[in-house]
Write an enzyme that holds these catalytic residues in place. Structure first.
Site, PDB file in Angstrom:
ATOM      1  N   ARG A  63      11.800  52.671 -92.449  1.00  0.00           N
ATOM      2  CA  ARG A  63      12.459  51.808 -93.429  1.00  0.00           C
ATOM      3  C   ARG A  63      13.768  52.394 -93.940  1.00  0.00           C
ATOM      4  O   ARG A  63      14.763  51.708 -94.049  1.00  0.00           O
ATOM      5  CB  ARG A  63      11.490  51.590 -94.593  1.00  0.00           C
ATOM      6  CG  ARG A  63      11.963  50.550 -95.572  1.00  0.00           C
ATOM      7  CD  ARG A  63      10.820  50.117 -96.456  1.00  0.00           C
ATOM      8  NE  ARG A  63       9.633  49.822 -95.661  1.00  0.00           N
ATOM      9  CZ  ARG A  63       8.394  49.861 -96.126  1.00  0.00           C
ATOM     10  NH1 ARG A  63       8.168  50.189 -97.365  1.00  0.00           N
ATOM     11  NH2 ARG A  63       7.369  49.576 -95.343  1.00  0.00           N
ATOM     12  N   LYS A 183      -4.861  56.643 -83.422  1.00  0.00           N
ATOM     13  CA  LYS A 183      -6.084  56.482 -84.184  1.00  0.00           C
ATOM     14  C   LYS A 183      -5.754  56.498 -85.669  1.00  0.00           C
ATOM     15  O   LYS A 183      -4.720  57.046 -86.014  1.00  0.00           O
ATOM     16  CB  LYS A 183      -7.098  57.568 -83.827  1.00  0.00           C
ATOM     17  CG  LYS A 183      -6.709  58.961 -84.382  1.00  0.00           C
ATOM     18  CD  LYS A 183      -7.818  59.932 -84.222  1.00  0.00           C
ATOM     19  CE  LYS A 183      -8.717  59.970 -85.424  1.00  0.00           C
ATOM     20  NZ  LYS A 183      -8.371  60.996 -86.433  1.00  0.00           N
ATOM     21  N   HIS A 213      -5.932  62.220 -78.986  1.00  0.00           N
ATOM     22  CA  HIS A 213      -5.205  63.392 -78.482  1.00  0.00           C
ATOM     23  C   HIS A 213      -6.134  64.437 -77.876  1.00  0.00           C
ATOM     24  O   HIS A 213      -5.693  65.271 -77.110  1.00  0.00           O
ATOM     25  CB  HIS A 213      -4.280  63.980 -79.559  1.00  0.00           C
ATOM     26  CG  HIS A 213      -4.970  64.799 -80.604  1.00  0.00           C
ATOM     27  ND1 HIS A 213      -5.634  64.254 -81.663  1.00  0.00           N
ATOM     28  CD2 HIS A 213      -5.100  66.136 -80.752  1.00  0.00           C
ATOM     29  CE1 HIS A 213      -6.131  65.222 -82.427  1.00  0.00           C
ATOM     30  NE2 HIS A 213      -5.829  66.378 -81.893  1.00  0.00           N
ATOM     31  N   LYS A 217      -5.826  67.361 -74.234  1.00  0.00           N
ATOM     32  CA  LYS A 217      -5.959  68.826 -74.243  1.00  0.00           C
ATOM     33  C   LYS A 217      -6.349  69.292 -72.842  1.00  0.00           C
ATOM     34  O   LYS A 217      -7.283  68.763 -72.245  1.00  0.00           O
ATOM     35  CB  LYS A 217      -7.019  69.263 -75.264  1.00  0.00           C
ATOM     36  CG  LYS A 217      -6.587  69.034 -76.719  1.00  0.00           C
ATOM     37  CD  LYS A 217      -7.661  69.516 -77.684  1.00  0.00           C
ATOM     38  CE  LYS A 217      -7.382  69.063 -79.106  1.00  0.00           C
ATOM     39  NZ  LYS A 217      -6.530  69.963 -79.890  1.00  0.00           N
ATOM     40  N   ASP A 270     -13.226  60.092 -88.757  1.00  0.00           N
ATOM     41  CA  ASP A 270     -12.078  60.927 -88.419  1.00  0.00           C
ATOM     42  C   ASP A 270     -12.291  61.692 -87.104  1.00  0.00           C
ATOM     43  O   ASP A 270     -11.346  61.896 -86.351  1.00  0.00           O
ATOM     44  CB  ASP A 270     -11.849  61.921 -89.574  1.00  0.00           C
ATOM     45  CG  ASP A 270     -10.518  62.642 -89.475  1.00  0.00           C
ATOM     46  OD1 ASP A 270      -9.501  61.954 -89.257  1.00  0.00           O
ATOM     47  OD2 ASP A 270     -10.486  63.883 -89.616  1.00  0.00           O
ATOM     48  N   HIS A 275     -12.837  61.608 -81.164  1.00  0.00           N
ATOM     49  CA  HIS A 275     -12.763  62.858 -80.404  1.00  0.00           C
ATOM     50  C   HIS A 275     -14.124  63.304 -79.870  1.00  0.00           C
ATOM     51  O   HIS A 275     -14.256  63.684 -78.713  1.00  0.00           O
ATOM     52  CB  HIS A 275     -12.198  63.981 -81.278  1.00  0.00           C
ATOM     53  CG  HIS A 275     -10.904  63.639 -81.963  1.00  0.00           C
ATOM     54  ND1 HIS A 275      -9.931  62.867 -81.371  1.00  0.00           N
ATOM     55  CD2 HIS A 275     -10.424  63.963 -83.193  1.00  0.00           C
ATOM     56  CE1 HIS A 275      -8.904  62.746 -82.205  1.00  0.00           C
ATOM     57  NE2 HIS A 275      -9.179  63.394 -83.314  1.00  0.00           N
ATOM     58  N   LYS A 375     -15.061  69.946 -92.220  1.00  0.00           N
ATOM     59  CA  LYS A 375     -13.885  70.613 -92.783  1.00  0.00           C
ATOM     60  C   LYS A 375     -14.401  71.798 -93.600  1.00  0.00           C
ATOM     61  O   LYS A 375     -15.553  71.805 -94.052  1.00  0.00           O
ATOM     62  CB  LYS A 375     -13.144  69.676 -93.735  1.00  0.00           C
ATOM     63  CG  LYS A 375     -12.609  68.399 -93.070  1.00  0.00           C
ATOM     64  CD  LYS A 375     -11.212  68.577 -92.546  1.00  0.00           C
ATOM     65  CE  LYS A 375     -10.646  67.286 -91.994  1.00  0.00           C
ATOM     66  NZ  LYS A 375      -9.581  67.514 -91.004  1.00  0.00           N
TER      67      LYS A 375
END
Ligand code: BG6
Length: 531
Positions: A63, A183, A213, A217, A270, A275, A375
């Site tokens: 923008r 994603k 992604h 790898k 997530d 993944h 995490k």
């Protein structure tokens, strides 16, 4: 660890031996993190390795008003900071910078798309990009459907998904159009279906590149070459020999300023839906007949379809969810998740999830696949551990064992595919140590990517951008894959949402997760493999 000796001189190979058609890459969301951290550094690496087509432009779109030069300066700073190929080589950067442009447009304003169209027509003339376009959606997902719609309405999308190799230097002709979608692709089954339907109003499936992604790898792709390029492992890759499989994606960081996004997602959305289920499908799939995109993806989706729906009446024995509370990690203090900026009060979002999945097919019936991600765990590690069965006879009763109280147990063979860091493969075997006694100690045979090849693997986005330019969608997610993966996790997410915080465990940051998760796997007579 044993070093693998290569039997040829070739330590590395170019990413691909084909040069892509001339094309324009349009990045929606040019002021975002992904563009700075991953996309432009990947373009730089491709330019560095001579893999970008000669006729190429990249156009950032966002923008804010800014000049091409200001955008180039910002991107140079990003490459300086994030590229794996530092220090930046000015001559390589300058060549890329000359083909890097900026168009200011708001994603829902038709006039902006007109400006983009005029720009691309000029680029075809000046840079010979031949009407070939890749649209990269790196914006917040709420904008995806309207960008696709506007692209269609502005006549920016051609029907062609591929074209003659080498492009058309005259800039005439319609060229091909492809779209890369980041994603998260939807937030449950119905939103994913709706996004697919919206995308298909403008693009055909062959033009759609849904990115994950992890598939870019190197070591993830190595799962397939290791399995299907060697004849000794595949015969043992099934229920007769494998006791269970563990997939672990642990991250040492907390949400680090991404609280607002993460709180609407959680570990399953997530990491697991995308993944981890992708990793699982590569580990568990049947050999494809060829390495053509659809042959590979047909086999992957068959695995996803064969996963038994999670039995929601057995939450606690088949799923665990938890949230971290303050703790320390490598000497650093990590605050409680619920106190992170952007996280909603009373949040029930899981920062840790463990799932026990069963694949109901001939190869895997009865072999549990344990998926675990979180995490604020002790380390950043992604690995797949294939745990083989115990030998049928305990001939070596005096086997030395790390858990010394259990002297009559032999550590079974375990094959570990380390995706990151210290990319490599290792096999745990039992060996006799020197001395007069017949006893057994666990030892490791292994290969470490960096020691063997002398380089670190390329970044995932380099490979994926290049593959899209080449029109190869093998490492991208097909419509049925994304929907099947959502069909599996959506009921779990709905059940968790309905239960709120009840059933949500907690764990201190810097630990390997909640004690509930230990009990969960111990109830099956197994242990987590913590790297
Ligand atoms: C992203 C997730 O898709 O993957 C992040 O949104 C996560 O939360 C990241 O940190 C992990 O990727 P990598 O390549 O660092 O393992």
């Amino acid at each position: 660890m044993t070093r693998v000796q290569l039997l040829t001189d070739a330590t590395t190979q170019p990413l691909r031996d084909q040069v892509p058609d001339g094309c324009a890459l349009v990045i929606f969301g040019a002021s975002g993190d992904l563009t700075r951290r991953k996309l432009v550094p990947a373009l730089y690496a491709l330019a560095h390795d001579g893999l970008l087509p000669g006729r190429f432009v990249a156009v950032g779109l966002a923008r804010r008003e800014k000049s091409h030069q200001v955008f180039r300066d910002e991107m140079r700073a990003a490459v300086d900071q994030f590229s794996r190929l530092r220090p930046l080589k000015p001559e390589v950067w300058d060549r890329l910078a000359q083909r890097l442009y900026y168009v200011s447009a708001s994603f829902d304003d038709a006039a902006g798309y007109e400006r983009l169209r005029a720009f691309l027509v000029d680029a075809d003339r000046e840079h010979g990009t031949a009407g070939n376009r890749i649209f990269y959606l790196a914006t917040p997902p709420v904008a995806y459907a309207s960008i696709v719609d506007r692209l269609g309405a502005a006549g920016l999308v051609s029907d062609a998904w591929d074209g003659p190799r080498g492009g058309d230097a005259t800039g005439k002709g319609q060229g091909w159009s492809r779209i890369i979608i980041e994603k998260p692709f939807g937030r449950d089954l119905s939103t994913a279906r709706a996004l697919n339907a919206d995308t298909h109003k403008v693009f055909r499936e062959r033009q759609v590149y849904r990115i994950d992604h992890y598939l870019g790898k190197e070591t993830v792709q190595n799962i397939l070459t290791f399995r299907f390029g060697n004849s000794i492992f595949e015969p043992l890759w099934n229920r007769r020999y494998v006791d269970h499989v563990q997939l672990l994606v642990s991250e040492d960081l907390g949400v680090e300023g991404r609280g607002e996004y993460y709180d609407t997602a959680g570990a399953v959305r997530d990491m697991v839906q995308n993944h981890m289920l992708q990793l699982l499908s590569l580990v568990a799939m049947e050999p494809p007949a060829t390495f053509e995109p659809d042959a590979v993806r047909d086999e992957k989706v068959k695995v996803l379809r064969a996963i038994r729906p999670v039995d929601l009446t057995r939450a606690g024995s088949v799923t665990i969810r938890a949230q971290y509370v303050s703790g320390s990690q490598g000497g650093r203090k990590i605050p409680t998740y619920a106190d992170e900026p952007g996280v909603a009060e009373g949040t029930a979002t899981e920062t840790y999830a463990a799932l026990r999945l069963e694949i109901d097919n001939w190869r895997w019936a009865g072999v549990p696949f344990y998926l675990r991600t979180g995490k604020a765990l002790p380390k950043r590690v992604t690995e797949v551990a294939i745990q083989y069965r115990q030998p049928p006879l305990l001939l070596f009763a005096h086997a030395e064992h790390p858990r010394h109280e259990e002297r009559d147990v032999i550590e079974p063979n375990r094959l570990t595919l380390r995706i990151q860091p210290d990319e490599g493969i290792s096999l745990r075997v039992g060996l006799k140590p020197p001395g007069p006694r017949i006893s057994l100690v666990p030892a490791r045979l292994g290969f470490v990517y960096r020691d063997t090849f002398g380089v670190d693997p390329a970044e995932a986005y380099e490979r994926l951008l290049l593959d899209c330019m080449l029109g190869d969608s093998t490492l991208f997610i097909r419509r049925d894959e994304v929907e099947t993966a959502w069909a599996l996790v959506t009921p779990v997410l709905e059940a968790w949402a309905a239960a709120g915080r009840s059933g949500l465990a907690s764990y201190p940051a810097g630990s390997w997760g909640p004690t509930e998760a230990d009990r969960f796997i111990q109830a099956d007579g197994r242990e987590w493999v913590n790297p």
